[in-house]
Scaffold this motif. Structure first.
Motif, PDB file in Angstrom:
ATOM      1  N   LEU A 195      40.219  35.434  17.835  1.00 55.98           N
ATOM      2  CA  LEU A 195      40.705  35.475  16.058  1.00 55.98           C
ATOM      3  C   LEU A 195      41.698  34.294  15.635  1.00 55.98           C
ATOM      4  CD1 LEU A 195      40.888  39.557  16.202  1.00 55.98           C
ATOM      5  CD2 LEU A 195      38.683  37.938  14.497  1.00 55.98           C
ATOM      6  N   SER A 196      40.850  33.706  14.767  1.00 61.17           N
ATOM      7  CA  SER A 196      42.011  32.254  14.615  1.00 61.17           C
ATOM      8  C   SER A 196      41.812  31.957  13.122  1.00 61.17           C
ATOM      9  CB  SER A 196      42.008  31.176  15.282  1.00 61.17           C
ATOM     10  OG  SER A 196      40.840  31.042  14.921  1.00 61.17           O
ATOM     11  N   PRO A 197      42.677  31.536  12.351  1.00 53.34           N
ATOM     12  CA  PRO A 197      43.024  31.300  11.162  1.00 53.34           C
ATOM     13  C   PRO A 197      40.844  30.597  10.884  1.00 53.34           C
ATOM     14  CG  PRO A 197      44.796  30.602  11.586  1.00 53.34           C
ATOM     15  CD  PRO A 197      44.109  31.291  13.508  1.00 53.34           C
ATOM     16  N   GLY A 198      40.807  30.153  10.150  1.00 52.87           N
ATOM     17  CA  GLY A 198      39.390  29.834   9.842  1.00 52.87           C
ATOM     18  C   GLY A 198      38.188  30.596  10.450  1.00 52.87           C
ATOM     19  N   THR A 199      38.573  31.173  11.203  1.00 50.52           N
ATOM     20  CA  THR A 199      37.465  31.921  11.256  1.00 50.52           C
ATOM     21  C   THR A 199      37.843  33.121  10.635  1.00 50.52           C
ATOM     22  OG1 THR A 199      37.780  31.266  13.863  1.00 50.52           O
ATOM     23  CG2 THR A 199      36.188  33.003  14.043  1.00 50.52           C
ATOM     24  N   THR A 200      35.985  33.442  10.612  1.00 51.12           N
ATOM     25  CA  THR A 200      35.697  34.902   9.891  1.00 51.12           C
ATOM     26  C   THR A 200      35.302  35.867  10.913  1.00 51.12           C
ATOM     27  OG1 THR A 200      33.731  35.306   9.396  1.00 51.12           O
ATOM     28  CG2 THR A 200      35.274  34.008   7.709  1.00 51.12           C
ATOM     29  N   VAL A 201      35.473  37.154  10.769  1.00 51.65           N
ATOM     30  CA  VAL A 201      35.027  38.595  11.612  1.00 51.65           C
ATOM     31  C   VAL A 201      32.955  38.361  11.785  1.00 51.65           C
ATOM     32  CG1 VAL A 201      34.554  41.029  12.025  1.00 51.65           C
ATOM     33  CG2 VAL A 201      36.195  40.257  10.456  1.00 51.65           C
ATOM     34  N   ARG A 202      32.666  37.509  11.069  1.00 48.51           N
ATOM     35  CA  ARG A 202      31.032  37.222  11.301  1.00 48.51           C
ATOM     36  C   ARG A 202      30.787  36.410  11.461  1.00 48.51           C
ATOM     37  NH1 ARG A 202      29.720  36.408   6.385  1.00 48.51           N
ATOM     38  NH2 ARG A 202      29.792  38.884   4.917  1.00 48.51           N
ATOM     39  N   ASP A 203      31.358  35.389  12.205  1.00 44.85           N
ATOM     40  CA  ASP A 203      31.704  33.922  13.280  1.00 44.85           C
ATOM     41  C   ASP A 203      32.004  34.314  14.650  1.00 44.85           C
ATOM     42  OD1 ASP A 203      33.424  31.772  10.859  1.00 44.85           O
ATOM     43  OD2 ASP A 203      31.916  32.288  11.065  1.00 44.85           O
ATOM     44  N   LEU A 204      33.694  35.979  14.736  1.00 43.42           N
ATOM     45  CA  LEU A 204      33.163  35.867  15.789  1.00 43.42           C
ATOM     46  C   LEU A 204      32.459  36.738  16.553  1.00 43.42           C
ATOM     47  CD1 LEU A 204      36.276  36.677  18.010  1.00 43.42           C
ATOM     48  CD2 LEU A 204      36.079  39.203  16.826  1.00 43.42           C
ATOM     49  N   CYS A 205      31.656  37.871  15.448  1.00 39.83           N
ATOM     50  CA  CYS A 205      30.367  38.385  15.861  1.00 39.83           C
ATOM     51  C   CYS A 205      29.608  37.499  16.889  1.00 39.83           C
ATOM     52  CB  CYS A 205      29.393  39.147  15.063  1.00 39.83           C
ATOM     53  SG  CYS A 205      30.489  40.811  14.573  1.00 39.83           S
ATOM     54  N   SER A 206      28.865  36.449  15.864  1.00 40.05           N
ATOM     55  CA  SER A 206      28.240  35.457  16.447  1.00 40.05           C
ATOM     56  C   SER A 206      28.546  34.601  17.326  1.00 40.05           C
ATOM     57  CB  SER A 206      27.336  34.610  15.393  1.00 40.05           C
ATOM     58  OG  SER A 206      28.798  34.218  14.543  1.00 40.05           O
ATOM     59  N   ARG A 207      29.979  34.016  18.126  1.00 40.72           N
ATOM     60  CA  ARG A 207      30.016  33.509  18.948  1.00 40.72           C
ATOM     61  C   ARG A 207      30.610  34.653  19.989  1.00 40.72           C
ATOM     62  NH1 ARG A 207      35.687  30.382  16.182  1.00 40.72           N
ATOM     63  NH2 ARG A 207      33.586  29.492  14.815  1.00 40.72           N
ATOM     64  N   TYR A 208      30.697  35.361  20.143  1.00 42.23           N
ATOM     65  CA  TYR A 208      31.397  36.444  21.166  1.00 42.23           C
ATOM     66  C   TYR A 208      30.180  37.823  21.091  1.00 42.23           C
ATOM     67  CZ  TYR A 208      35.273  34.119  21.583  1.00 42.23           C
ATOM     68  OH  TYR A 208      36.512  32.975  21.345  1.00 42.23           O
ATOM     69  N   SER A 209      28.756  37.253  20.987  1.00 39.58           N
ATOM     70  CA  SER A 209      27.277  38.988  21.016  1.00 39.58           C
ATOM     71  C   SER A 209      27.791  39.311  21.916  1.00 39.58           C
ATOM     72  CB  SER A 209      26.516  38.036  20.452  1.00 39.58           C
ATOM     73  OG  SER A 209      26.544  36.974  20.987  1.00 39.58           O
ATOM     74  N   GLN A 210      27.714  38.548  22.970  1.00 39.95           N
ATOM     75  CA  GLN A 210      28.015  39.207  24.872  1.00 39.95           C
ATOM     76  C   GLN A 210      28.881  39.870  24.632  1.00 39.95           C
ATOM     77  OE1 GLN A 210      29.696  38.185  28.105  1.00 39.95           O
ATOM     78  NE2 GLN A 210      28.435  39.862  28.849  1.00 39.95           N
ATOM     79  N   GLN A 211      30.884  39.480  24.589  1.00 34.66           N
ATOM     80  CA  GLN A 211      31.612  40.639  24.457  1.00 34.66           C
ATOM     81  C   GLN A 211      31.228  41.804  23.343  1.00 34.66           C
ATOM     82  OE1 GLN A 211      32.141  37.896  24.394  1.00 34.66           O
ATOM     83  NE2 GLN A 211      33.000  36.790  25.815  1.00 34.66           N
ATOM     84  N   LEU A 212      30.459  41.737  22.572  1.00 35.07           N
ATOM     85  CA  LEU A 212      30.086  42.633  22.094  1.00 35.07           C
ATOM     86  C   LEU A 212      29.778  44.164  22.200  1.00 35.07           C
ATOM     87  CD1 LEU A 212      30.851  41.389  18.207  1.00 35.07           C
ATOM     88  CD2 LEU A 212      32.638  43.038  19.297  1.00 35.07           C
ATOM     89  N   HIS A 213      28.477  43.784  23.073  1.00 34.64           N
ATOM     90  CA  HIS A 213      27.764  44.627  23.940  1.00 34.64           C
ATOM     91  C   HIS A 213      28.456  46.098  23.676  1.00 34.64           C
ATOM     92  CE1 HIS A 213      25.105  41.870  25.928  1.00 34.64           C
ATOM     93  NE2 HIS A 213      25.278  42.089  24.361  1.00 34.64           N
ATOM     94  N   ARG A 214      29.339  46.154  24.110  1.00 30.82           N
ATOM     95  CA  ARG A 214      30.309  47.361  24.466  1.00 30.82           C
ATOM     96  C   ARG A 214      31.186  48.126  23.579  1.00 30.82           C
ATOM     97  NH1 ARG A 214      31.601  48.361  30.751  1.00 30.82           N
ATOM     98  NH2 ARG A 214      31.423  45.780  31.280  1.00 30.82           N
TER      99      ARG A 214
END
Lengths: 378, 561
Positions: A286-305
């Motif tokens: 999470l950083s300035p310029g990154t939306t939660v949506r962006d986070l979800c697409s970039r880190y989809s693997q980490q978001l499995h659990r």
């Protein structure tokens, strides 16, 4: 810090001996010297009577409320006494003040009704009363004692807390602990009505609409819950939100208990517990310029659990991350036009959308194309 | 005979300002209230009362105490004299007395002076007031011994009081109003004026500077007043932490006022080291360089810097350079109508603050503002604006922090969670100050010349180049703090095959706990930014990188956190 009472004393003005300590529990706690130094504040001149007086001397703090009852029947036409507490000089004694005041009121009433203090036999009963008070207040912070057939004393130490902030309609209350821990029937009716709607995602305006409770009542009820630490406030969740890490995010690595709490909180239902590395990576993503949506697409693997909404919620509650809000400012305007009301840099998008009812997207579209308006993120 | 100066402090809503200042004496003439400021409201004259229309609904609440009533106007002069004139065995120690919602704080000595504070004021405010009280007491004590200053002033005060009392009695007998004697004392008594000044200063700026008997200086500052961001005062614990933050030589001292203004405020007999420091100080110079340029020991620099920070004259930042990344502070006031916006446009004509601040909405490095078409003058102005914004706590600087987190193994998933992460296991090597370091031009911190490996703690003792057994053993030693699984994962990274890269990684391992930012590692290990960034990239599968403000100095930007 616990408010420990070291001694309770009963002082009065003896008709021949003058100011003295009649009883003290434990005995011999207040030295002759100490009493001599502070007696002018214990048995006082009329101007100071009925006032809560706290005096610090010789490493001790004495809190009392001098009482004076005037009547012809007393020798010297007045009865002067003071029931007080002694603590260590460093103790914060604010919580004891209402108790001392209340006690002075009780004793005054007892004296007026039945001569409790002026009669030797009943005055003697003060000793066991003071002992019980000392023990109970130190042990549990509360004391209930029957004095005689008709009267019972109820006392409780109330710790003062910091004033809670004002609750805005776009704030989101979230329970700090499992909501089942709270006995609902202990709260007032308004609070009981809105409790089911507090889920960490509904904001105040929404709670007011869905629970059918007037907005200001909801704000006050939530502010009350905030005061007692039952809830804390976070911001509205949207996938377009932007967050960034705070230095406290490192506590996820350093502090085992926060780690445990976090992993338990953010893991998706029914899944194996998320790994620390995944969760930490997500927060750091999470950083300035990154939306939660962006986070979800970039880190989809980490978001499995990991449930991203609870991830954000936990991060905000523990100040591991903070929300970056957008503030529009109208910097160039026509001399003749009205001064900006909402675009002054004081009102965030959240607030503007809440107040005017337009959506984030609409507001964005309106402002993005306006050359007179700049947007600050903070 | 001894006197007890007492100050009463209270103002509804303002818990850091005094209510009043009181000077009380106790001696052969009994207890006397010598002076108080502000003057007590004159008692209602009978004649003026009859002029008012009686409100038929008003309750006669003689016993009630109004919340917002001036705390000590309820106390007559006489009662104050009695309660504040303490016995001799209370002398030399802090005196504290609380009556309902008024608190008296003082320092009884042969001269006592005490402030009164609102009852629920922070204990740190109380001890600060006590401190001031004590200082004044010491000064008065000194002057009393030297030339009986206090006795003389006290005599004056009592004389005026007696005079006024007589006049008042006469006036009252003809239906006039009694006057306050203290008003008359002011023009005649220097001590009274000093006390009044102390009170006024405490209520406004929080900085008190008195010259007792025009000779001894008493200076004092109430940190709660000077260190304010927005409407809140910085809690003293935060201030203490900020003072402790002055310990890194790679930080810089940023003055909050102009050099000229600051120098003019210094007393005549101030230390020349202070003057030198103020003159050589700069936003682009770190404390190490400042020590060299001002010809002072680093420790002395820390001490003087702490002094300036305590008095609200300076803050600690990271020295300005083009690679610094800044972002808008979450506490920045970005309102169009803020006084800051006004000041900014006055100082930098043609620019407005909100537009400038909008440029820092996303983290941006100073280098990004450069454009080949821009004149040097504009660049200089940009730096000035950034400095201005830093001074007014509008910007925060972001640094890169790195943390080692090995992905959990497949075969032992559960165990990994129980083990303490690296941060807790690696005992930090002490990162002491390198003895000598030279820097390149301040505008590009990457341009650092490498010194000879004479630094105590630098890992440069590892011989450069070659796969010598010495190096190998050292690398192994450094990696022993890791578990078997972690070591394996690291060694399986392609970059680990290069002995130099592995060596560098091992030697920097203890920094990867998320508590040391990039610039600190660069400073301590004498490395270039590009070297480090490449290393981080090569080992990215086991490192997690994030950017946030430096918690050590963020206290200067966001003291409320």
């Amino acid at each position: 810090m616990a408010t420990r009472i070291e001694c309770i004393f009963f002082s009065e003005f003896h008709p021949t001996l003058g100011p003295k300590i009649t009883y003290q529990v434990p005995e011999e706690y207040i030295s002759r010297e100490l009493f001599d130094t502070v007696q002018v504040y214990i048995i006082t001149k009329p101007e100071l009577q009925n006032k809560l007086i706290t005096v610090t001397a010789m490493d001790k703090k004495l809190i009392g409320c001098p009482v004076c009852i005037e009547h012809k029947k007393y020798s010297r036409n007045a009865l002067l006494f003071n029931l007080g507490f002694v603590c260590d000089a460093q103790t914060n004694t604010c919580a004891l003040e209402p108790i001392v005041k209340k006690l002075s009121g009780y004793l005054t009433t007892l004296e007026l009704e039945s001569g409790f203090i002026s009669k030797e036999e009943s005055k003697h009963k003060l000793i066991p009363i003071m002992s019980t008070l000392l023990e109970d207040l130190n042990a549990t912070g509360a004391c209930t004692l029957p004095i005689d057939d008709a009267n019972t004393i109820h006392l409780k130490l109330i710790q003062l807390r910091k004033d809670p902030p004002i609750v805005q309609e776009y704030d989101v209350p979230v329970f700090t602990h499992c909501k089942d821990l709270y006995i609902k029937s202990q709260w007032d009716l308004t609070t009981q009505q809105i409790l089911p709607y507090i889920d960490g995602f509904r904001h105040i305006q929404k709670i007011s609409a869905e629970a059918d409770v007037e907005l200001n009542l909801v704000r006050i009820a939530v502010q009350n819950l905030l005061y007692y630490g039952v809830v804390t406030l976070v911001s509205i969740f949207q996938y377009s939100n932007v967050y960034c890490t705070t230095p406290k995010v490192q506590s996820l690595i350093d502090d085992k208990s926060i780690q445990e709490e976090c992993l338990g909180y953010v893991t998706k239902h029914g899944q194996k517990r998320a790994s620390l590395r995944d969760v930490f990576q997500l927060y750091c993503g999470l950083s300035p310029g990154t939306t939660v949506r962006d986070l979800c697409s970039r880190y989809s693997q980490q978001l499995h659990r990991v449930d991203e909404r609870r991830l954000i919620q936990f991060g905000l509650m523990k100040s591991l991350i903070r929300r970056l809000q957008k503030y529009p400012v109208k910097v160039i305007r026509d001399e003749r036009s009205r001064p900006p009301r909402l675009y002054t840099g004081c009102h965030s998008y959240d607030e503007i959308c809440c107040k005017t009812g337009i959506s984030y997207k609409e507001l964005d579209e309106r402002l993005e194309n306006d050359p007179n308006i700049v947007v600050c993120w903070k | 005979m001894y006197s007890h100066p007492q100050n009463n402090v209270y103002r509804s809503g303002d818990k850091t300002s005094p209510i009043s200042v009181i000077l009380v004496s106790s001696g052969s003439r009994g207890n006397k209230l010598l002076f108080r400021f502000p003057f007590q409201r004159a008692a209602e004259c009978p004649s003026s009362l009859s002029g008012k229309k009686r409100n038929p609904y008003a309750l006669n609440t003689t016993g009630e105490v109004l919340e917002d009533q001036d705390g000590d106007s309820r106390f007559s002069d006489i009662i104050l004299a009695t309660i504040l004139a303490t016995k001799s065995d209370m002398c030399g120690k802090k005196f504290e007395l609380k009556i309902d919602n008024v608190r008296f704080v003082g320092h009884p000595t042969f001269l006592q002076h005490s402030p009164i504070i609102q009852a629920n004021a922070d204990p740190s405010v109380i001890s600060c007031m006590h401190n001031l009280s004590r200082r004044i007491a010491i000064a008065l004590q000194h002057e009393e011994r030297r030339c009986q200053y206090l006795t003389r002033e006290a005599k004056l005060m009592l004389a005026v009081q007696d005079e006024i009392t007589t006049v008042s009695l006469i006036l009252m007998s003809v239906g006039g109003c009694p006057q306050s004697p203290f008003r008359q004392i002011l023009p005649k008594c220097k001590l009274a004026r000093d006390l009044k000044e102390a009170y006024d200063s405490l209520c406004t700026t929080g900085v008190v500077r008195l010259h007792i008997n025009n000779w001894l200086e008493v200076s004092f500052c109430l940190p709660h007043k000077i260190h304010r961001i927005g409407g809140n005062y910085i809690p003293p614990e935060a201030l203490e932490r900020s003072l402790k933050a002055i310990s890194r030589p790679y930080h810089a001292l940023l003055l909050l006022e102009s050099e000229k203004a600051l120098l003019s405020q210094l007393p005549l007999d101030c230390s020349p080291a202070m003057v030198r420091l103020i003159k050589t100080c700069s936003a682009v110079k770190n404390l190490q360089q400042l020590a060299q340029d001002a010809d002072l020991a680093l420790l002395q620099i820390f001490q003087i810097a702490a002094h300036l920070v305590y008095w609200g004259k300076a803050i600690i930042i990271y020295p300005l350079c083009e690679n610094n990344v800044y972002m808008l502070s979450p506490h920045a006031n970005i309102s169009l109508y803020s006084p800051l916006a006004e000041q900014f446009s006055q100082q930098f004509s043609g620019h407005n603050l909100p537009s400038m601040l909008a440029k820092f909405s996303l983290p941006v490095s100073l280098a990004e503002f450069r454009s080949p078409l821009e004149a040097l003058a504009q660049e200089a102005q940009l730096i000035q604006m950034v400095v201005w914004m830093l001074q007014h706590r509008l910007l925060i600087q972001l640094h890169t922090y790195v943390c080692l987190l090995i992905p959990p193994g497949e075969d032992e998933p559960g165990l990994k969670e129980e083990e303490l992460p690296l941060a807790a296991r690696v005992g930090g090597r002490s990162l002491s100050t390198p003895s000598a370091l030279s820097f390149g031009s301040p505008t590009s911190s990457d341009d650092m010349t490498l010194t000879s490996p004479s630094m105590e703690n630098s890992s440069a003792e590892l011989v450069a180049g070659g796969d010598s057994p010495l190096n190998k053993r050292m690398t192994e030693t450094l990696l022993t703090s890791l578990s078997e699984h972690e070591r394996q994962v690291i060694l399986s990274i392609p970059a680990a095959q290069s002995p130099e890269d592995l060596r560098m990684f091992a030697r920097l391992l203890h920094y990867f706990r998320g508590h040391h930012h990039l610039e600190e590692i660069m400073y301590n290990e004498n490395m270039r930014r590009s070297q480090l960034k490449t290393l981080f990239d090569k080992f990215r599968s086991v490192l997690v990188v994030t950017n946030h403000e430096d918690p050590v100095i963020s206290i200067f930007q966001s003291p409320m956190d």
